[in-house]
Design a protein around this motif. Structure first.
Motif, mmCIF file in Angstrom:
data_model
loop_
_atom_site.group_PDB
_atom_site.id
_atom_site.type_symbol
_atom_site.label_atom_id
_atom_site.label_comp_id
_atom_site.label_asym_id
_atom_site.label_seq_id
_atom_site.Cartn_x
_atom_site.Cartn_y
_atom_site.Cartn_z
ATOM 1 N N PHE A 76 5.871 22.029 0.635
ATOM 2 C CA PHE A 76 6.527 20.726 0.632
ATOM 3 C C PHE A 76 6.478 20.043 2.001
ATOM 4 O O PHE A 76 6.147 18.858 2.100
ATOM 5 C CB PHE A 76 7.989 20.867 0.177
ATOM 6 N N LEU A 77 6.807 20.788 3.062
ATOM 7 C CA LEU A 77 6.857 20.187 4.396
ATOM 8 C C LEU A 77 5.502 19.637 4.816
ATOM 9 O O LEU A 77 5.421 18.609 5.492
ATOM 10 C CB LEU A 77 7.364 21.203 5.418
ATOM 11 N N GLU A 78 4.442 20.307 4.396
ATOM 12 C CA GLU A 78 3.100 19.821 4.716
ATOM 13 C C GLU A 78 2.759 18.594 3.883
ATOM 14 O O GLU A 78 2.205 17.616 4.383
ATOM 15 C CB GLU A 78 2.074 20.929 4.468
ATOM 16 N N ALA A 79 3.114 18.639 2.599
ATOM 17 C CA ALA A 79 2.792 17.530 1.696
ATOM 18 C C ALA A 79 3.616 16.284 1.999
ATOM 19 O O ALA A 79 3.171 15.168 1.733
ATOM 20 C CB ALA A 79 3.004 17.968 0.244
ATOM 21 N N HIS A 80 4.820 16.468 2.546
ATOM 22 C CA HIS A 80 5.694 15.334 2.839
ATOM 23 C C HIS A 80 5.583 14.873 4.290
ATOM 24 O O HIS A 80 6.157 13.859 4.672
ATOM 25 C CB HIS A 80 7.152 15.710 2.535
ATOM 26 N N GLY A 81 4.828 15.603 5.082
ATOM 27 C CA GLY A 81 4.740 15.296 6.507
ATOM 28 C C GLY A 81 3.974 14.009 6.788
ATOM 29 O O GLY A 81 3.111 13.580 6.008
ATOM 30 N N LEU A 82 4.262 13.415 7.933
ATOM 31 C CA LEU A 82 3.610 12.171 8.336
ATOM 32 C C LEU A 82 2.252 12.432 8.975
ATOM 33 O O LEU A 82 1.332 11.615 8.869
ATOM 34 C CB LEU A 82 4.518 11.419 9.312
ATOM 35 N N GLU A 83 2.115 13.584 9.603
ATOM 36 C CA GLU A 83 0.903 13.886 10.367
ATOM 37 C C GLU A 83 -0.344 13.904 9.487
ATOM 38 O O GLU A 83 -1.455 13.619 9.954
ATOM 39 C CB GLU A 83 1.060 15.233 11.078
ATOM 40 N N GLN A 84 -0.195 14.222 8.199
ATOM 41 C CA GLN A 84 -1.353 14.308 7.310
ATOM 42 C C GLN A 84 -2.103 12.973 7.208
ATOM 43 O O GLN A 84 -3.301 12.941 6.941
ATOM 44 C CB GLN A 84 -0.900 14.728 5.905
ATOM 45 N N HIS A 119 0.862 -1.185 0.000
ATOM 46 C CA HIS A 119 0.000 0.000 0.000
ATOM 47 C C HIS A 119 0.899 1.235 0.000
ATOM 48 O O HIS A 119 1.722 1.404 0.906
ATOM 49 C CB HIS A 119 -0.901 0.015 1.230
ATOM 50 N N LEU A 120 0.740 2.091 -0.996
ATOM 51 C CA LEU A 120 1.540 3.308 -1.107
ATOM 52 C C LEU A 120 0.637 4.520 -0.911
ATOM 53 O O LEU A 120 -0.439 4.614 -1.519
ATOM 54 C CB LEU A 120 2.230 3.393 -2.466
ATOM 55 N N TYR A 121 1.096 5.457 -0.081
ATOM 56 C CA TYR A 121 0.351 6.677 0.191
ATOM 57 C C TYR A 121 1.186 7.867 -0.265
ATOM 58 O O TYR A 121 2.266 8.123 0.281
ATOM 59 C CB TYR A 121 0.035 6.788 1.682
ATOM 60 N N VAL A 122 0.693 8.581 -1.265
ATOM 61 C CA VAL A 122 1.469 9.675 -1.846
ATOM 62 C C VAL A 122 0.631 10.947 -1.898
ATOM 63 O O VAL A 122 -0.598 10.905 -1.886
ATOM 64 C CB VAL A 122 1.970 9.317 -3.267
ATOM 65 N N ASN A 123 1.329 12.064 -1.963
ATOM 66 C CA ASN A 123 0.704 13.372 -2.064
ATOM 67 C C ASN A 123 1.206 14.034 -3.346
ATOM 68 O O ASN A 123 2.412 14.099 -3.588
ATOM 69 C CB ASN A 123 1.061 14.224 -0.842
ATOM 70 N N ASN A 124 0.294 14.519 -4.167
ATOM 71 C CA ASN A 124 0.674 15.102 -5.455
ATOM 72 C C ASN A 124 1.569 16.326 -5.318
ATOM 73 O O ASN A 124 2.290 16.678 -6.252
ATOM 74 C CB ASN A 124 -0.584 15.479 -6.251
ATOM 75 N N SER A 133 -4.661 14.761 -2.701
ATOM 76 C CA SER A 133 -4.376 16.056 -3.305
ATOM 77 C C SER A 133 -5.327 17.100 -2.731
ATOM 78 O O SER A 133 -6.548 16.984 -2.847
ATOM 79 C CB SER A 133 -4.533 15.989 -4.831
ATOM 80 N N LYS A 134 -4.758 18.098 -2.071
ATOM 81 C CA LYS A 134 -5.537 19.210 -1.526
ATOM 82 C C LYS A 134 -5.260 20.481 -2.310
ATOM 83 O O LYS A 134 -5.379 21.572 -1.796
ATOM 84 C CB LYS A 134 -5.176 19.441 -0.059
ATOM 85 N N GLY A 135 -4.880 20.311 -3.551
ATOM 86 C CA GLY A 135 -4.429 21.469 -4.285
ATOM 87 C C GLY A 135 -2.959 21.708 -3.980
ATOM 88 O O GLY A 135 -2.262 20.825 -3.487
ATOM 89 N N LYS A 136 -2.492 22.881 -4.239
ATOM 90 C CA LYS A 136 -1.079 23.181 -4.027
ATOM 91 C C LYS A 136 -0.791 23.327 -2.533
ATOM 92 O O LYS A 136 -1.447 24.083 -1.831
ATOM 93 C CB LYS A 136 -0.695 24.454 -4.772
ATOM 94 N N GLN A 137 0.204 22.552 -2.066
ATOM 95 C CA GLN A 137 0.623 22.601 -0.665
ATOM 96 C C GLN A 137 2.118 22.860 -0.573
ATOM 97 O O GLN A 137 2.867 22.582 -1.513
ATOM 98 C CB GLN A 137 0.315 21.281 0.039
ATOM 99 N N LEU A 142 -8.690 10.624 0.157
ATOM 100 C CA LEU A 142 -7.815 9.767 -0.647
ATOM 101 C C LEU A 142 -8.548 9.205 -1.848
ATOM 102 O O LEU A 142 -9.751 8.931 -1.794
ATOM 103 C CB LEU A 142 -7.281 8.600 0.194
ATOM 104 N N GLN A 143 -7.802 9.015 -2.929
ATOM 105 C CA GLN A 143 -8.308 8.339 -4.107
ATOM 106 C C GLN A 143 -7.454 7.111 -4.356
ATOM 107 O O GLN A 143 -6.228 7.168 -4.248
ATOM 108 C CB GLN A 143 -8.274 9.266 -5.335
ATOM 109 N N LEU A 144 -8.075 6.002 -4.686
ATOM 110 C CA LEU A 144 -7.359 4.749 -4.898
ATOM 111 C C LEU A 144 -7.153 4.508 -6.386
ATOM 112 O O LEU A 144 -8.098 4.529 -7.174
ATOM 113 C CB LEU A 144 -8.141 3.581 -4.284
ATOM 114 N N ALA A 145 -5.898 4.296 -6.765
ATOM 115 C CA ALA A 145 -5.558 3.942 -8.142
ATOM 116 C C ALA A 145 -4.760 2.652 -8.099
ATOM 117 O O ALA A 145 -3.828 2.514 -7.313
ATOM 118 C CB ALA A 145 -4.730 5.051 -8.794
ATOM 119 N N ILE A 146 -5.128 1.683 -8.924
ATOM 120 C CA ILE A 146 -4.489 0.364 -8.881
ATOM 121 C C ILE A 146 -3.686 0.116 -10.146
ATOM 122 O O ILE A 146 -4.189 0.239 -11.255
ATOM 123 C CB ILE A 146 -5.532 -0.750 -8.697
#
Length: 407
Positions: free
Chosen positions: A361-369, A310-315, A355-359, A377-381
């Protein structure tokens, strides 16, 4: 006897012999200072009650009827908390926190887990990972008689880069290792994580074990999990903000594009009968490979298809956003079909994209999100070329191994 004021407590002891008076002073300021330090620890920005999840319930007797661990959002949030605990284990070590003031334990004790092993980098003594196991004794105290369905018996969690003096050098060294080679197998952390995961998988069974990591730790978790999958040991894997950029990958992409352009150019050039014959042989060869793949494909990939990380990524995170890149044009996919795609249409991974729109970097890469309440979240397989590339070795065995399976 003089009064020292409200800031001091004066204890007077009279010695009968000699008629001397001894005064022992215990200052109240010291007590107040200790209490203030305790309050500061409780209000620390990384304390569980300050920055931890708000709507994630603790295990209780209701989990015996309907386990919270079956909820994918709950599972993701708790595992992200476990990774946060590893970051804090290292910070507690660096800041010489005591058992009473340590920040890390709350991040696993809340969910009835206990720390059974810490993974230490022999190069600098830093903690880069930990093994957490279900704590049945703590669970019984809250009337949780058995482990809830879906809750792993053991979780191996790996932290990412920590920009602190004592560990930054070794963290950056492994970051550069991945950037240059797209591989972490040369790191001592890879060996330590692989041994730890294999040990708990053998002890509890692979279906009861989970591996997880964030950032650099996700890179290690992916490669360690893949190494065990090649041995036929399939563990649940959760990878948060895994690294997706490397020089090796960029050079490979350039080479693939150049090769594709050269093939197109050759197809446009006039050809004699001899090259045409070669082309016919190539087509036959490809047909033969396709035919053999249909015959031996299931055998070559038998069981390996069971490992679906399972991979969790932020655009908005440039470190992991390339996992959302599509596999390319139809022509490119056909040209590189054997190299980039799993056989038999198998699912390579579960990719969750936020994706919350433009964020920033520290927020987009953070663990707390990943444990926040407003997570969308959107699931793509298996639509990602990078995922297919990362996992292609699981679906295409070397010819020698295919030969062995035929025997």
């Amino acid at each position: 006897m003089a009064k020292r004021g409200v800031e001091e407590v004066v204890v007077v002891a009279l010695e009968e012999k000699g008629g001397a008076m001894a005064v022992v002073v215990e200052e109240k300021e010291q007590k107040e200072e200790n209490e203030n330090e305790k309050e500061e620890e409780e209000a620390h920005p990384y304390a569980f009650h300050v920055s931890g999840p708000r709507n994630v319930a603790k295990p209780n007797w209701r989990d015996l009827i309907n386990s919270s661990w079956k909820d994918t959002n709950y599972k993701r949030s708790v595992i992200a908390c476990f990774i946060q605990a590893v970051y804090l284990l290292e910070l507690d070590r660096q800041e010489n926190r005591t058992v009473e003031t340590a920040l890390a334990p709350k991040w696993w004790m809340t969910f009835k887990y206990k720390l059974t092993q810490t993974l230490t980098d022999e190069r600098d003594g830093s903690i880069f990972g930990a093994v957490l196991e279900w704590d049945q004794s703590a669970a019984l105290a809250d009337f949780v008689l058995i482990r809830p369905s879906g809750a792993p018996k053991a979780v191996l969690v790996l932290r990412g880069t920590l920009l602190k003096g004592p560990t930054i050098r070794r963290d950056i060294e492994d970051d550069l290792r991945f950037l240059a080679w797209e591989s972490l197998k040369g790191s001592v952390r890879f060996k330590g994580a692989l041994e730890a995961l294999r040990t708990v998988a053998e002890r509890y069974g692979s279906s009861n074990v989970c591996i997880a990591g964030h950032s650099l730790g996700a890179g290690f978790a992916l490669q360690v999990g893949k190494a065990l999958a090649k041995e036929g040991i399939f563990v649940d894997a959760h990878l948060f903000n895994p690294p997706s950029i490397s020089i090796a990958m960029s050079l490979r992409n350039i080479g693939e594009k150049a090769g594709f352009a050269w093939k197109r150019l050759k197809s446009m050039l006039p050809s004699s009968s001899e090259p045409q014959a070669d082309c016919d042989e190539e087509i036959k060869d490809n047909s033969l490979k396709s035919w053999l793949g249909n015959i031996y494909g299931d055998k070559a990939s038998m069981g390996l298809k069971q490992w679906v990380p399972h991979l969790y990524v932020n655009n908005s995170d440039y470190i992991c956003c390339h996992y959302t890149d599509p596999e390319g044009t139809t022509e490119e996919n056909e040209a590189n079909k054997e190299n980039t795609s799993p056989t038999n249409g198998q699912v390579a991974a579960k990719l969750f994209v936020m994706s919350k729109g433009k964020q920033k970097f520290l927020e987009a890469h953070g663990l707390e999100q990943w444990w926040s309440d407003d997570l969308d979240l959107q699931l793509a397989i298996n639509k990602s070329k990078l995922i297919s590339r990362q996992l292609k070795s699981l679906y295409s065995l070397p010819a020698s191994q295919v030969t062995k399976r035929q025997r």
